[in-house]
Design an enzyme around this catalytic site. Structure first.
Site, PDB file in Angstrom:
ATOM      1  N   SER A 153     -26.708 -11.322  43.778  1.00  7.37           N
ATOM      2  CA  SER A 153     -26.307 -10.005  44.269  1.00  7.37           C
ATOM      3  C   SER A 153     -27.548  -9.895  45.271  1.00  7.37           C
ATOM      4  CB  SER A 153     -26.553  -8.856  43.320  1.00  7.37           C
ATOM      5  OG  SER A 153     -26.824  -7.616  43.816  1.00  7.37           O
ATOM      6  N   TYR A 166     -29.819  -4.436  36.359  1.00 10.46           N
ATOM      7  CA  TYR A 166     -28.896  -5.331  36.908  1.00 10.46           C
ATOM      8  C   TYR A 166     -29.485  -6.047  37.899  1.00 10.46           C
ATOM      9  CZ  TYR A 166     -24.977  -6.464  40.135  1.00 10.46           C
ATOM     10  OH  TYR A 166     -24.295  -7.025  41.019  1.00 10.46           O
TER      11      TYR A 166
HETATM   12  N1  LIG Z   1     -18.386  -6.290  44.253  1.00 15.37           N
HETATM   13  C1  LIG Z   1     -19.545  -6.451  44.810  1.00 15.37           C
HETATM   14  O1  LIG Z   1     -19.820  -5.784  45.994  1.00 15.37           O
HETATM   15  C2  LIG Z   1     -20.793  -7.526  44.374  1.00 15.37           C
HETATM   16  C3  LIG Z   1     -21.679  -7.444  44.932  1.00 15.37           C
HETATM   17  C4  LIG Z   1     -22.670  -8.530  44.614  1.00 15.37           C
HETATM   18  C5  LIG Z   1     -22.645  -9.265  43.749  1.00 15.37           C
HETATM   19  N2  LIG Z   1     -21.487  -8.969  42.932  1.00 15.37           N
HETATM   20  C6  LIG Z   1     -21.344  -9.873  41.726  1.00 15.37           C
HETATM   21  O2  LIG Z   1     -19.906 -10.284  41.870  1.00 15.37           O
HETATM   22  C7  LIG Z   1     -19.418 -10.666  40.386  1.00 15.37           C
HETATM   23  C8  LIG Z   1     -18.120 -10.155  40.101  1.00 15.37           C
HETATM   24  O3  LIG Z   1     -18.296  -8.597  40.137  1.00 15.37           O
HETATM   25  P1  LIG Z   1     -16.999  -7.605  40.573  1.00 15.37           P
HETATM   26  O4  LIG Z   1     -17.638  -6.804  41.844  1.00 15.37           O
HETATM   27  O5  LIG Z   1     -15.742  -8.641  40.710  1.00 15.37           O
HETATM   28  O6  LIG Z   1     -16.879  -6.780  39.274  1.00 15.37           O
HETATM   29  P2  LIG Z   1     -15.813  -6.254  38.559  1.00 15.37           P
HETATM   30  O7  LIG Z   1     -14.526  -6.019  39.558  1.00 15.37           O
HETATM   31  O8  LIG Z   1     -16.213  -5.250  37.609  1.00 15.37           O
HETATM   32  O9  LIG Z   1     -15.132  -7.570  37.518  1.00 15.37           O
HETATM   33  C9  LIG Z   1     -16.126  -8.001  36.689  1.00 15.37           C
HETATM   34  C10 LIG Z   1     -15.324  -8.946  35.625  1.00 15.37           C
HETATM   35  O10 LIG Z   1     -16.239  -9.457  34.642  1.00 15.37           O
HETATM   36  C11 LIG Z   1     -15.829  -8.796  33.295  1.00 15.37           C
HETATM   37  N3  LIG Z   1     -16.881  -8.626  32.370  1.00 15.37           N
HETATM   38  C12 LIG Z   1     -17.709  -7.512  32.409  1.00 15.37           C
HETATM   39  N4  LIG Z   1     -18.569  -7.608  31.253  1.00 15.37           N
HETATM   40  C13 LIG Z   1     -17.911  -8.382  30.427  1.00 15.37           C
HETATM   41  C14 LIG Z   1     -18.354  -8.934  29.198  1.00 15.37           C
HETATM   42  N5  LIG Z   1     -19.145  -8.298  28.632  1.00 15.37           N
HETATM   43  N6  LIG Z   1     -17.839  -9.786  28.519  1.00 15.37           N
HETATM   44  C15 LIG Z   1     -16.608 -10.556  29.450  1.00 15.37           C
HETATM   45  N7  LIG Z   1     -16.158 -10.245  30.549  1.00 15.37           N
HETATM   46  C16 LIG Z   1     -16.944  -9.030  31.136  1.00 15.37           C
HETATM   47  C17 LIG Z   1     -15.025  -7.678  33.542  1.00 15.37           C
HETATM   48  O11 LIG Z   1     -14.002  -7.370  32.503  1.00 15.37           O
HETATM   49  P3  LIG Z   1     -13.017  -6.220  32.405  1.00 15.37           P
HETATM   50  O12 LIG Z   1     -12.020  -6.357  33.502  1.00 15.37           O
HETATM   51  O13 LIG Z   1     -12.301  -6.077  31.022  1.00 15.37           O
HETATM   52  O14 LIG Z   1     -14.137  -4.962  32.657  1.00 15.37           O
HETATM   53  C18 LIG Z   1     -14.404  -8.116  34.872  1.00 15.37           C
HETATM   54  O15 LIG Z   1     -13.247  -8.850  34.908  1.00 15.37           O
HETATM   55  C19 LIG Z   1     -20.475  -9.921  39.321  1.00 15.37           C
HETATM   56  O16 LIG Z   1     -21.444 -10.885  38.940  1.00 15.37           O
HETATM   57  C20 LIG Z   1     -21.297  -8.930  40.279  1.00 15.37           C
HETATM   58  O17 LIG Z   1     -22.620  -8.578  39.759  1.00 15.37           O
HETATM   59  C21 LIG Z   1     -20.471  -8.048  43.148  1.00 15.37           C
END
Ligand SMILES: NC(=O)c1ccc[n+]([C@@H]2O[C@H](COP(=O)([O-])OP(=O)(O)OC[C@H]3O[C@@H](n4cnc5c(N)ncnc54)[C@H](OP(=O)(O)O)[C@@H]3O)[C@@H](O)[C@H]2O)c1
Length: 244
Positions: A153, A166
């Site tokens: 991130s 985080y």
């Molecule tokens: N979106 C951004 O702007 C952004 C920016 C920087 C980094 N990131 C990183 O990118 C990655 C994906 O993020 P995203 O934005 O796509 O997030 P998201 O939409 O919240 O999706 C996260 C996924 O991880 C799953 N998850 C969360 N906790 C879990 C657990 N305890 N066990 C198993 N699965 C779990 C969630 O399951 P559920 O669907 O069941 O909740 C969901 O499918 C993450 O590592 C995040 O830190 C995102």
């Protein structure tokens, strides 16, 4: 990297495990890997979401995926070894591992950060990735050319107020990836990190509730980079950090 063009069969014959495959970037990555020919193992905590991704891949004519419903908060060493054993029995090897699942925790000052939330964020974002990686290393070593991708991130190499556990978990993720990349430098397993940057997902909306999400890029725009790092086009790329 956003306009990087890969052949349609860039991931053909590969077996790739995606954590957090039910939503957001992980969902898009799983669908995309299947589109390029990979057999995808969908790991996540909400079975219905994984089933939806499964159906989407099947109806698009992709290779039949596998589903592992699992809450990483409770992942045990034994479960991780069971997963590795199942993959070994079913496929003989693992070609790709995308560590994508993460939890945001709370946006609050360290002075008030709830200890339990802190520990849970570390468990999901860091400790479970260590346990899973350690258990899966032998099946990754079975592949000809394997790729591990960690997700960081913007707060994973520069701390920012109120991002608490985080941010610290993402520093740990980057450290873990660097140690592992160095240890595996002369092996068939390469290790890299992606910082996706601001992307339109539920996690982003939780972190920035007042933001107009229509201004953000969507997960599909990240896919050329995500696919490149899983494909043999990136064989010489090791220990790097990419911004999406
Ligand atoms: N979106 C951004 O702007 C952004 C920016 C920087 C980094 N990131 C990183 O990118 C990655 C994906 O993020 P995203 O934005 O796509 O997030 P998201 O939409 O919240 O999706 C996260 C996924 O991880 C799953 N998850 C969360 N906790 C879990 C657990 N305890 N066990 C198993 N699965 C779990 C969630 O399951 P559920 O669907 O069941 O909740 C969901 O499918 C993450 O590592 C995040 O830190 C995102």
């Amino acid at each position: 990297m956003t306009d990087y063009k890969l052949p349609n069969n860039a991931l053909s014959g590969k077996v790739i495990l995606v954590t957090g495959a039910g939503d957001g970037i992980g969902k898009q990555a799983a669908i995309n890997y299947a589109k390029y020919g990979a057999t995808v193992i969908l790991l996540g905590r909400t079975t219905e979401k994984l089933e939806q991704v499964y159906d989407e891949i099947e109806s698009a004519g992709g290779p039949q995926p596998a589903i592992i419903p699992l809450n990483l908060l409770h992942l045990s060493e034994e479960q991780a070894h069971q997963i590795a054993e199942t993959i070994e029995q079913e496929f003989g090897r693992l070609d790709g591992l995308l560590h994508n699942a993460s939890t945001l925790g709370e946006m609050t000052p360290i002075a008030n950060y709830p200890v339990e939330t802190w520990l849970n964020v570390m468990q999901v974002n860091v400790n479970s990735a260590f346990v899973l990686t350690q258990a899966l290393l032998p099946v990754l070593r079975n592949a000809d050319k394997a790729s591990i991708v960690f997700t960081s991130s913007g707060v994973g190499n520069k701390g920012r107020a109120y991002w608490g556990a985080y941010s610290v978990s993402k520093f740990a993720t980057e450290g873990f990836a660097q140690v592992l990349a160095d240890e595996l430098e002369n092996t068939n397993v390469r290790v890299n990190v992606i910082n996706p940057g601001a992307t339109r997902t539920k996690m982003r909306a939780k972190a920035y509730p007042a933001e107009d999400s229509n201004q953000l890029k969507t997960p599909d725009t990240l896919m050329p980079l995500y696919t490149y790092l899983m494909s043999d086009e990136s064989l010489e790329v090791k220990g790097e950090r990419f911004n999406g």
